[in-house]
Design a protein around this motif. Structure first.
Motif, mmCIF file in Angstrom:
data_model
loop_
_atom_site.group_PDB
_atom_site.id
_atom_site.type_symbol
_atom_site.label_atom_id
_atom_site.label_comp_id
_atom_site.label_asym_id
_atom_site.label_seq_id
_atom_site.Cartn_x
_atom_site.Cartn_y
_atom_site.Cartn_z
ATOM 1 N N GLU A 31 35.198 36.869 43.965
ATOM 2 C CA GLU A 31 36.203 37.443 43.068
ATOM 3 C C GLU A 31 37.612 37.153 43.566
ATOM 4 O O GLU A 31 38.517 36.863 42.769
ATOM 5 N N SER A 42 41.975 37.169 31.721
ATOM 6 C CA SER A 42 41.868 38.254 32.701
ATOM 7 C C SER A 42 42.194 39.579 32.046
ATOM 8 O O SER A 42 42.761 39.642 30.940
ATOM 9 N N LEU A 43 41.834 40.627 32.744
ATOM 10 C CA LEU A 43 42.236 41.971 32.366
ATOM 11 C C LEU A 43 43.420 42.327 33.263
ATOM 12 O O LEU A 43 43.246 42.680 34.431
ATOM 13 N N SER A 46 41.549 41.473 37.102
ATOM 14 C CA SER A 46 40.204 40.902 37.200
ATOM 15 C C SER A 46 40.081 39.712 36.253
ATOM 16 O O SER A 46 40.507 39.777 35.099
ATOM 17 N N THR A 102 38.156 37.403 33.824
ATOM 18 C CA THR A 102 36.999 37.574 32.936
ATOM 19 C C THR A 102 36.495 36.251 32.370
ATOM 20 O O THR A 102 35.384 36.190 31.833
ATOM 21 N N THR A 142 32.127 32.318 31.852
ATOM 22 C CA THR A 142 32.249 33.611 32.525
ATOM 23 C C THR A 142 32.167 33.408 34.041
ATOM 24 O O THR A 142 31.667 32.378 34.515
#
Length: 287
Positions: A182, A217-218, A228, A230, A257
């Motif tokens: 991540e 992203s968020l 994060s 996405t 994804t």
């Protein structure tokens, strides 16, 4: 005897006056004060019961208790409680450098780095007038990268890739190893947002090269340090062939994804080529 008679009469008058004075009723105190005030310089003030009685008048000034006047106090009005400003909520964010025509396939199974350098140029140059697609140029770029690589089994490794990107005017670029998956995606997305340039992804444990052209992203990476990722926009120069071991190549500019990318973007295998970098996910990163 004639002279004694008047003296006798005068004496008698004095005696009678004295007796009358002694027998006369006493004058009331109030009448004495009213009719015959006694000078203050010769006698002390006379205080009567009537003077001390509250029904008969005010008490003398000397005996009056001090009057206490209540001063109204200002009622403290509480100030309204300030409502804290709510923290901003991360919103959906997207950035993609890709335009039609930016994709270039690798013309041999070895030239993935050369093709990735061509695609990086096309993504950075948004004029559309200088697209790099020529196979001879791709071969030249691959040879340049191979000459700047070491311990790469006679091929081009990420260090040669980064050096050529820098030398031909798209740099600076560097190779970084990120321990967490991540964190690697966040690092790549943040670099694209900050520089406006693509990121190289070292795929298949160090055996192949892809280009990351954008992401979703968020949270905006420029506003939220803990955003994060996405989705990832990728360009695989091996398309449409793919790999029997690692899986098919996604369509150019596909949005995959994180879970899909993780099947081919894995930790580098140290035995493939040596370096001083710790084990992790390798990025050819603009800085």
């Amino acid at each position: 005897m004639t002279g004694a008679q008047p003296r006798f009469q005068a004496w008698l008058v004095v005696v009678l006056a004295t007796l009358l004075t002694a027998c006369a009723p006493p004058v009331g105190i109030d009448e004495a004060v009213t009719t015959s005030p006694v000078p203050a310089s010769t006698a002390p003030p006379v205080v009567s019961e009537a003077t001390l009685s509250p029904q008969q008048g005010a008490a003398p000034t000397a005996m009056t208790a001090p009057t206490v006047t209540a001063v109204p106090t200002e009622t403290s009005v509480p100030s309204p409680t300030s409502v804290p400003t709510p923290a901003p909520v991360p919103q959906a964010f997207a950035l993609n450098l890709y335009q039609e025509g930016d994709f270039v396939p690798q013309y041999t199974f070895d030239w993935c780095v050369g093709a990735s350098i061509q695609m990086a140029h096309n993504l950075i140059d948004d004029t559309g007038g200088g697209t790099w697609t020529d196979s001879a140029q791709q071969n030249e770029l691959w040879e340049m990268a191979r000459a700047r690589s070491s311990n790469s089994f006679n091929g081009a490794n990420p260090f040669g890739w980064a050096k050529v990107l820098t030398e031909v005017g798209m740099g600076p670029y560097e190779v970084v190893s990120i321990a967490g998956y991540e964190e690697a995606l966040q690092t790549a997305a943040r670099a694209i947002a900050n520089t406006g340039r693509p990121v190289g992804l070292v795929m298949w444990s160090g055996r192949h090269a892809w280009v990351m052209s954008g992401f979703e992203s968020l949270g905006d990476p420029g506003k939220f340090p803990e955003f994060s990722v996405t989705g990832i926009h990728v360009l695989d120069p091996l398309y449409p062939h793919g790999s029997g071991q690692w899986g098919p190549s996604p369509t150019p500019n596909s949005l995959v994804t994180p879970e899909q990318l993780a099947t081919q973007f894995v930790v580098r295998e140290p035995r493939r080529w040596s370096s001083d970098l710790p084990a992790g996910y390798l990025l050819v990163l603009p800085k």
